[in-house]
Design a protein around this motif. Structure first.
Motif, PDB file in Angstrom:
ATOM      1  N   LEU B  71       0.858  -1.210  -0.022  1.00  0.00           N
ATOM      2  CA  LEU B  71       0.090   0.001   0.174  1.00  0.00           C
ATOM      3  C   LEU B  71       1.012   1.267   0.148  1.00  0.00           C
ATOM      4  N   GLU B  72       1.906   1.168   0.807  1.00  0.00           N
ATOM      5  CA  GLU B  72       2.929   2.220   0.807  1.00  0.00           C
ATOM      6  C   GLU B  72       3.397   2.622  -0.486  1.00  0.00           C
ATOM      7  N   ILE B  73       4.003   1.589  -1.167  1.00  0.00           N
ATOM      8  CA  ILE B  73       4.587   1.685  -2.588  1.00  0.00           C
ATOM      9  C   ILE B  73       3.593   2.374  -3.421  1.00  0.00           C
ATOM     10  N   GLY B  74       2.334   1.839  -3.463  1.00  0.00           N
ATOM     11  CA  GLY B  74       1.393   2.234  -4.360  1.00  0.00           C
ATOM     12  C   GLY B  74       1.057   3.832  -3.989  1.00  0.00           C
ATOM     13  N   ASN B  75       1.162   4.249  -2.711  1.00  0.00           N
ATOM     14  CA  ASN B  75       0.751   5.744  -2.456  1.00  0.00           C
ATOM     15  C   ASN B  75       2.037   6.337  -3.040  1.00  0.00           C
ATOM     16  N   GLU B  76       3.313   5.896  -2.876  1.00  0.00           N
ATOM     17  CA  GLU B  76       4.318   6.644  -3.356  1.00  0.00           C
ATOM     18  C   GLU B  76       4.264   6.962  -4.823  1.00  0.00           C
ATOM     19  N   LEU B  77       3.917   5.807  -5.544  1.00  0.00           N
ATOM     20  CA  LEU B  77       3.693   5.948  -6.968  1.00  0.00           C
ATOM     21  C   LEU B  77       2.602   6.841  -7.278  1.00  0.00           C
ATOM     22  N   GLN B  78       1.501   6.930  -6.745  1.00  0.00           N
ATOM     23  CA  GLN B  78       0.558   7.574  -6.789  1.00  0.00           C
ATOM     24  C   GLN B  78       0.794   9.472  -6.898  1.00  0.00           C
ATOM     25  N   VAL B  79       1.515   9.528  -5.554  1.00  0.00           N
ATOM     26  CA  VAL B  79       1.999  11.117  -5.544  1.00  0.00           C
ATOM     27  C   VAL B  79       2.952  11.294  -6.576  1.00  0.00           C
ATOM     28  N   GLY B  80       3.812  10.455  -7.215  1.00  0.00           N
ATOM     29  CA  GLY B  80       4.721  10.765  -8.200  1.00  0.00           C
ATOM     30  C   GLY B  80       3.783  10.942  -9.440  1.00  0.00           C
ATOM     31  N   GLY B  81       2.478  10.684  -9.470  1.00  0.00           N
ATOM     32  CA  GLY B  81       1.825  10.956 -10.837  1.00  0.00           C
ATOM     33  C   GLY B  81       1.393   9.626 -11.513  1.00  0.00           C
ATOM     34  N   VAL B  82       1.770   8.775 -11.124  1.00  0.00           N
ATOM     35  CA  VAL B  82       1.591   7.509 -12.015  1.00  0.00           C
ATOM     36  C   VAL B  82       0.133   6.931 -11.897  1.00  0.00           C
ATOM     37  N   ASP B  83      -0.315   6.787 -12.924  1.00  0.00           N
ATOM     38  CA  ASP B  83      -1.853   6.293 -12.886  1.00  0.00           C
ATOM     39  C   ASP B  83      -1.957   4.893 -12.424  1.00  0.00           C
ATOM     40  N   ILE B  90       3.295  -2.476 -12.444  1.00  0.00           N
ATOM     41  CA  ILE B  90       4.453  -2.611 -11.935  1.00  0.00           C
ATOM     42  C   ILE B  90       4.296  -3.394 -10.644  1.00  0.00           C
ATOM     43  N   ASN B  91       3.347  -3.970 -10.036  1.00  0.00           N
ATOM     44  CA  ASN B  91       3.026  -4.911  -9.231  1.00  0.00           C
ATOM     45  C   ASN B  91       3.802  -4.515  -7.973  1.00  0.00           C
ATOM     46  N   PRO B  92       3.267  -3.595  -7.089  1.00  0.00           N
ATOM     47  CA  PRO B  92       3.812  -3.311  -5.969  1.00  0.00           C
ATOM     48  C   PRO B  92       3.869  -4.315  -4.800  1.00  0.00           C
ATOM     49  N   VAL B  93       2.979  -5.353  -4.959  1.00  0.00           N
ATOM     50  CA  VAL B  93       2.959  -6.685  -4.114  1.00  0.00           C
ATOM     51  C   VAL B  93       4.185  -7.117  -4.371  1.00  0.00           C
ATOM     52  N   ALA B  94       4.647  -7.418  -5.431  1.00  0.00           N
ATOM     53  CA  ALA B  94       5.960  -8.255  -5.516  1.00  0.00           C
ATOM     54  C   ALA B  94       6.948  -7.570  -4.972  1.00  0.00           C
ATOM     55  N   ILE B  95       7.197  -6.171  -5.238  1.00  0.00           N
ATOM     56  CA  ILE B  95       8.236  -5.356  -4.541  1.00  0.00           C
ATOM     57  C   ILE B  95       8.154  -5.511  -3.112  1.00  0.00           C
TER      58      ILE B  95
END
Lengths: 656, 116
Positions: B71-83, B90-95
């Motif tokens: 969830l944290e990774i997904g939020n970081e990417l959202q803040v960076g403007g990634v849709d 990108i699969n943040p779960v795998a990361i």
């Protein structure tokens, strides 16, 4: 031949009579040309005294050559053709732009593959002699030797006449062969035209070729030349006068062989028809002939400021003779001054002796003493040793020199156009007058060169039409949209040449001051006039003021550049970069779990999360590793979890 | 194949992002070489091990940890403007799983050292 000399092939006797007539008719012209050419190359003789106490030195000023160089440099190396669109519509403009590019590329390739520097040499002749000549011909045997065919009699023939090989050649072959048209420079003195009014009806051109060259050419019927049993060096040395006879339909090659055979040690007097003093005449034999079928001559005559040589006399003779005299006078003054300087600074010494002191009553003075450099010597009081020629300034020399230069400038066209100060020009008004006069001369030449450039392009297009071989290709290297060089084939389709397009030509380079003035004029013409809009459209400004060919292509480039700039300056790019950065920071920071040894609970949790459908009994399958993914837009993966799971399994040791 | 304007723009984005990424890493490593963020306190290794023992053998806790990380990774990417679509690919779960495996592996090594 019938009386239709416009379109029939003359017999050998008719060639003999015609050639003799034209050679005599144009003799005065050729003598004038010979004098000019001698002056240009510094072969004019300068008279000087024979027996003198000093050594006369001859110096040629080449003033005429300098004027010619300056004048020729104002014109472009190759003309630029502009095709005028049929209508103001966009499609017509695109079509004209494409044809324009194709014609200019074809001219450039033709020049490259031809005689070398043909247009420039003919243009110089037009400036100096009032006419330059080039022959534009289809030359498959020169460029496409593989398409020359041999018939059952063993004779070579041009495929345009009888074969379909050219018509059947595909585009790949045609691109390989290149443009099948070439241009040959013809010195004016070798060209003997026959005019009826303004129309060039027929012409005789003399070209010297070695006997070896003539015998080697498979297209020539050389049966009558076999009797000349030459070998070795004699084959090279023997120059054969080849006559190119051209009328509105035919181009025929005749060789002028010795008419009188003098079999003295196998010596024959081969006639040289390039000489104004023809010592012996020859007998013409037909080597080869073909129908060019253009309906006009294949020669392009480039007229100079007096309109060219339509008769055996031309107003350029007066100007030319004036320039010759002035150049000759300039050479003589220069030689005299140079001789004088030499005599002064490498002095001859005059020694005065006192006869009484020396004991001479009568008779000749004694021999002069030979004095070495640094040597001491003595003379009696009252005697003298002095240089024979003393350094004395003569203002007449400078004045005369300036006068000659000034007058040559007026006759030939002043360099003041390029800002050079000319002698005697003291005021701005006077300089402006000189500029006006020089520009007027240049304009006349420019107009005639432009007309000749259009004729040149028309001749090329007529050849292409008559050949009836479909598209003709030319290749050019140009800068692509990415700034790299790329090759491109342009083609001219005969279907687009009925009727022939209207054309303009640009032959002159803009002066540096012209370019700045043109841009200033362009900007003023495009200014908004308090709500009334600009004075001229962008297309007109580009085409007429800035002489840009294909102005619609230029507009297209501007539109593309503007759109690119707007995109780059917009937020779209920034947002994209932020996305890419975020992805990089996230994915590159993910650790590499190769060799990782987590706790069994952690491993099991990873399996559960990656495979939420249920993993079944515990296996050695482990959650996927995350090697950092590629940056940018990640490719779509099918079932990434399964793939990643296998990677983790391979990399981890479940030895807990 | 001839490159288009879109190819050029994507190339520009790649190069600029690459350059900025290196700058960010360099700045971070210079300013916080031990990884401690502003206003945070770096725990001692014993404190870290204490925290680790709480979840070490608890699969459910690990699942929560991984999910929170994702969830944290997904939020970081959202803040960076990634849709969302890109985030999903990108699969943040795998990361997050990789982070979990790495964390657990490091802690297990520390525990092993303590036992020796």
């Amino acid at each position: 031949m019938d009386n239709d000399y416009w379109s029939g092939l003359p017999s050998n006797d008719e060639i003999q009579e015609g050639l003799t007539y034209v050679h005599e008719y144009w003799r005065d012209r050729n003598k004038f040309i010979a004098e000019i050419r001698d002056m240009l190359s510094g072969r004019n003789k300068i008279e000087m005294p024979a027996a003198t106490a000093y050594k006369p030195r001859v110096v040629h000023s080449y003033a005429l050559a300098a004027i010619i160089n300056e004048k020729a440099s104002r014109f472009t190396q190759l003309p630029t053709i502009q095709v005028v669109p049929d209508s103001p519509e966009h499609e017509a403009r695109i079509k004209s732009s494409q044809l324009e590019m194709a014609i200019n590329v074809a001219i450039s390739e033709m020049e490259r593959r031809s005689d070398g520097d043909v247009w420039a040499r003919a243009a110089v002749d037009a400036i100096v002699l009032d006419e330059g000549i080039e022959r534009i011909e289809r030359a498959p045997s020169a460029f496409w030797p593989e398409v020359v065919q041999i018939n059952e009699k063993g004779e070579a023939f041009l495929p345009f006449e009888e074969s379909t090989i050219i018509k059947d050649a595909n585009n790949v072959l045609k691109k390989r062969y290149g443009i099948p048209i070439r241009s040959i420079y013809v010195p004016l003195e070798n060209f003997f035209p026959v005019y009826e009014g303004p129309t060039l009806i027929e012409s005789y051109e003399i070209e010297l070729r070695s006997l070896r060259d003539v015998l080697r050419n498979k297209l020539f019927n050389t049966s009558e030349l076999q009797g000349f049993n030459y070998s070795g060096k004699k084959l090279y040395e023997t120059q054969v006068s080849i006559v190119h006879y051209v009328n509105h339909i035919w181009h025929a090659y005749f060789a002028m062989i010795p008419g009188v055979v003098t079999d003295v040690s196998n010596q024959f007097n081969w006639p040289d028809y390039t000489s104004t003093d023809l010592q012996v005449s020859g007998k013409p034999i037909l080597l080869h002939a073909y129908k060019h079928n253009l309906g006009q001559s294949i020669y392009n005559c480039i007229a100079g400021r007096f309109g060219g040589w339509k008769t055996s006399h031309n107003r350029i003779e007066g100007v030319g003779k004036g320039l010759l005299e002035l150049n000759q006078a300039t050479d003589e003054i220069l030689s005299q001054v140079f001789t004088n300087v030499r005599a002064k600074y490498w002095p001859t010494l005059l020694q005065e002796f006192d006869a009484e002191q020396r004991g001479y009553d009568t008779g000749s003075p004694p021999n002069a003493v030979n004095i070495q450099e640094g040597q001491n010597f003595g003379i009696f009081k009252g005697e003298d040793i002095r240089p024979l020629f003393k350094p004395v300034d003569d203002p007449l020399v400078g004045w005369l020199w300036d006068k000659f230069q000034d007058q040559m400038g007026r006759l030939g066209g002043s360099p003041v156009v390029f800002g050079q100060n000319t002698p005697g020009v003291d005021t701005g008004y006077h300089q402006a007058l000189q500029i006006t006069q020089a520009e007027h001369l240049d304009e006349k030449i420019e107009q005639n060169l432009s007309d000749a450039a259009i004729s040149r392009a028309s001749l090329i297009l007529r050849h292409i039409k008559v050949m009836d071989m479909g598209e003709v290709f030319s290749h050019i290297t140009e800068i692509g949209p990415t700034g790299k060089k790329q090759g491109h084939y342009y083609s001219i389709n005969p279907n687009d040449l009925s009727p022939l397009p209207r054309m303009d030509a640009q032959v002159r380079k803009p002066r540096p001051v012209d370019l700045a003035a043109s841009i200033r004029a362009a900007r003023e013409a495009s200014d908004e006039r308090q709500g009334k809009g600009p004075l001229l459209s962008d297309d007109t400004i580009r085409a007429d003021l800035l002489s840009i060919q294909a102005p619609d292509i230029e507009q297209h480039k501007i539109d593309v550049e503007t759109a690119k700039r707007k995109i780059i300056q917009s937020d779209v790019l920034t947002a994209k970069i932020m996305q890419y950065l975020s992805i990089k920071l996230t994915t590159n920071q993910a650790p590499d779990v190769t060799g990782a040894m987590p706790s069994p609970a952690a491993a099991e949790a990873g399996r559960q999360v990656m495979n939420p459908q249920g993993a079944g009994p515990a296996t050695n399958d482990v959650p996927p590793s995350t090697t950092p993914m590629n940056t940018g837009m990640p490719p779509t993966q099918s079932q990434p979890e399964a793939q990643a799971g296998r990677e983790i399994l391979n990399s981890m040791q479940a030895d807990v | 194949m001839e490159t288009t304007f879109i190819d050029e723009i994507e190339q520009i984005c790649e190069e600029v992002a690459d350059s900025l990424y290196k700058q960010v890493i360099a700045i971070t490593e210079t300013l916080a070489p031990d990884g401690r963020g502003f206003g945070q306190e770096l725990k001692s290794i014993d404190e870290q091990l204490d925290d680790y023992r709480k979840i070490r053998n608890d699969t459910t806790s690990w699942v929560s940890w991984i999910q929170n990380k994702a969830l944290e990774i997904g939020n970081e990417l959202q803040v960076g403007g990634v849709d969302q679509e890109t985030i999903a690919s990108i699969n943040p779960v795998a990361i997050a799983v990789a982070f979990a495996m790495d964390y657990s592996s490091r802690m297990e090594k520390e525990l092993e050292k303590r036992l020796q």
